[in-house]
Design a protein around this motif. Structure first.
Motif, PDB file in Angstrom:
ATOM      1  N   GLY A   1       0.622   4.692  -5.451  1.00 53.59           N
ATOM      2  CA  GLY A   1       1.790   3.760  -4.945  1.00 53.59           C
ATOM      3  C   GLY A   1       1.473   3.304  -6.027  1.00 53.59           C
ATOM      4  O   GLY A   1       0.766   2.629  -6.554  1.00 53.59           O
TER       5      GLY A   1
ATOM      6  N   ILE B   1       0.374  -0.577  -5.881  1.00 55.53           N
ATOM      7  CA  ILE B   1      -0.885  -1.585  -6.377  1.00 55.53           C
ATOM      8  C   ILE B   1      -1.377  -0.275  -6.642  1.00 55.53           C
ATOM      9  O   ILE B   1      -2.645  -0.499  -7.314  1.00 55.53           O
TER      10      ILE B   1
ATOM     11  N   ASP C   1      -4.754  11.399  -3.315  1.00 54.10           N
ATOM     12  CA  ASP C   1      -3.611  10.301  -3.041  1.00 54.10           C
ATOM     13  C   ASP C   1      -2.072  12.101  -2.286  1.00 54.10           C
ATOM     14  O   ASP C   1      -2.539  12.840  -2.935  1.00 54.10           O
TER      15      ASP C   1
ATOM     16  N   ASP D   1      -4.425  14.292   1.627  1.00 59.80           N
ATOM     17  CA  ASP D   1      -4.009  13.423   2.928  1.00 59.80           C
ATOM     18  C   ASP D   1      -5.587  13.096   3.241  1.00 59.80           C
ATOM     19  O   ASP D   1      -7.031  13.594   3.792  1.00 59.80           O
TER      20      ASP D   1
ATOM     21  N   PHE E   1      -6.435   1.909  -0.762  1.00 57.97           N
ATOM     22  CA  PHE E   1      -4.606   1.103  -1.228  1.00 57.97           C
ATOM     23  C   PHE E   1      -3.890   2.112  -0.159  1.00 57.97           C
ATOM     24  O   PHE E   1      -3.273   1.559   0.528  1.00 57.97           O
TER      25      PHE E   1
ATOM     26  N   SER F   1       3.650   1.190   4.067  1.00 57.36           N
ATOM     27  CA  SER F   1       3.593   0.290   3.280  1.00 57.36           C
ATOM     28  C   SER F   1       4.603  -0.900   3.796  1.00 57.36           C
ATOM     29  O   SER F   1       4.700  -1.456   3.934  1.00 57.36           O
TER      30      SER F   1
ATOM     31  N   TYR G   1       3.650  -1.951  10.983  1.00 64.16           N
ATOM     32  CA  TYR G   1       3.414  -1.635   9.953  1.00 64.16           C
ATOM     33  C   TYR G   1       1.995  -2.687  10.676  1.00 64.16           C
ATOM     34  O   TYR G   1       1.144  -2.435  10.354  1.00 64.16           O
TER      35      TYR G   1
ATOM     36  N   LYS H   1      -2.219  -2.189  10.346  1.00 67.18           N
ATOM     37  CA  LYS H   1      -3.149  -2.214   9.531  1.00 67.18           C
ATOM     38  C   LYS H   1      -4.374  -3.078   9.764  1.00 67.18           C
ATOM     39  O   LYS H   1      -5.342  -3.196   9.034  1.00 67.18           O
TER      40      LYS H   1
ATOM     41  N   ASN I   1       3.265  -8.335  -3.653  1.00 70.70           N
ATOM     42  CA  ASN I   1       3.350  -7.960  -4.552  1.00 70.70           C
ATOM     43  C   ASN I   1       4.148  -8.134  -5.893  1.00 70.70           C
ATOM     44  O   ASN I   1       5.060  -7.529  -4.943  1.00 70.70           O
TER      45      ASN I   1
END
Ligand code: NAD
Ligand code: DAU
Length: 332
Positions: free
Chosen positions: A11, A13, A33, A58, A78, A82, A148, A152, A178
């Motif tokens: 991804g 970042i 990933d 996964d 990470f 997102s 989301y 998180k 970012n």
């Protein structure tokens, strides 16, 4: 520390972090990933093959995660769903990946006594008023507002509970917005850059007054590397680079530097529950770990980012039409 597992390394970042850490250390890096719509294996091209391995899978797959975790000194986590707009359309993958996936990883790290770093967001703290001088600190109250950010926030709390109850050697970082290379075109800055390149007017949600606190992705990478090396297990560190700007200001800057009139944008339907303002106070990270951002000039970072999208059309083009179609269905 010799070997690390990086989840979500294909991804935005994650891939920037992998390039950064491999260039600044002799670590062996394994990336795990799933290659969802947001992951792109091309973002990992050019890494030294002897020190790098890619595993497609996964983070909710307990057996796979257990095997990979048993093999490394640290996990840098990470992987996530997102994007806020997606979470408003279909929250389920956010619950699966952000909550169940994080749970699966910390259980494996607990079993093997593996050092764990959890990458999180400033959105767990909700939002601030536009005229409020306050900024988020490590002591701010958790007040997430979107599916989301709620997932998180839940994942942060799981990590904290595993530290307290099971002695997991974990750190958490919460970073602001970012920007930089390899960011999916669904996100604000790459969406507007690629719109302008395609002759489409940028789209501002609501009145464009919302404020985000921008940090260059390489500064996020250097902060995570510093926490991994010197951070104290059990601690949370906020990452930010004093980059508060309204969305309207960012779009005006992009238009001018790409040779257009600064008012050549459209106001479109607002995001439901749209957080007004984020702002990070990163004093603890700077004071305790001696970290400082290198990209303090946002305009210069934006110029380099525009150039990157101009020079890497083959990377983003396959995602562009589908992303815009999805936005059209949401009135954005
Ligand atoms: P991204 O959407 O660009 O990348 C996410 C990556 O995770 C993708 O490669 C995807 O394939 C992978 N992934 C998703 N579900 C997975 C699963 N179940 N198993 C394995 N891999 C999976 O996200 P990003 O913007 O790079 O964000 C990375 C992390 O940083 C996230 O945890 C996010 O919450 C956090 N963060 C992002 C920002 C930002 O501005 N983008 C700011 C602060 C924190
Ligand atoms: O603060 C950290 C968070 O930043 C991360 O946790 C998230 O993963 C990341 O996606 C980002 O969340 P935002 O919702 O702030 O980012 P996004 O790029 O979606 O939008 C940035 C701002 O721009 C937000 O106020 C919404 C607005 N926007 C977005 C798009 C895509 C627009 O005005 N127009 C647009 O076309």
């Amino acid at each position: 520390m010799q070997r690390i597992l990086v989840t979500g390394g294909a991804g935005f970042i994650g891939c920037n972090f992998v390039h950064y850490i491999m260039g600044h250390s002799s670590l062996h890096v394994t990336v795990l990933d799933k290659l969802t719509y947001a992951g792109n294996i091309e973002s990992l091209e050019g890494l030294p093959g002897t020190r790098f391995e890619f595993v497609k899978g996964d983070i909710c797959d307990a057996e796979l995660v257990d095997g990979l975790t048993s093999d490394v000194d640290a996990v840098v986590h990470f992987a996530a769903e997102s994007h806020n707009d997606n979470s408003l359309q279909d929250p389920r993958p956010f619950v699966d990946t952000n909550l169940v996936g994080t749970y699966t990883l910390i259980e494996a790290a607990r079993r093997h006594g593996t050092r764990f770093h959890h990458v999180s967001t400033d959105e767990v703290y909700g939002d601030l008023a536009l005229d409020d001088p306050a900024r988020f600190t490590e002591d701010s109250v958790y007040r997430p507002t979107s599916p989301y950010s709620a997932t998180k926030a839940g994942s942060d709390l799981l990590v904290r509970a595993w530290v307290r109850s099971f002695g997991l050697r974990a750190t958490i970082s919460n970073c602001s917005n970012n920007y930089g290379p390899y960011q999916h075109v669904e996100k604000f800055i790459p969406r507007q850059i690629t719109n302008i390149l395609d002759g489409i007017r940028p789209r501002l949600y609501g009145e464009g007054r919302n404020v985000r606190d921008w940090i260059h992705v390489e500064d996020h990478s250097s902060a995570v590397a510093a926490i991994l090396e010197h951070g104290k297990p059990g601690e949370t560190y906020l990452i930010g680079a004093d980059g508060e700007l309204s969305n309207r200001t960012v779009v005006e800057k992009l238009l001018v530097l790409m040779g257009k009139s600064p008012d050549a944008y459209d106001l479109v339907t607002d995001r439901p529950g749209h957080d007004l303002r984020y702002a990070i106070d990163s004093a603890k990270l700077r004071r305790e770990l001696g970290w400082a951002p290198r990209y303090s000039d946002f305009d210069a970072g934006l110029v380099a980012t525009v150039r990157w999208y101009q020079e890497h059309e083959s990377w983003w083009r396959p995602q562009k039409a589908g992303t815009e179609l999805k936005y059209a269905g949401q009135g954005h």
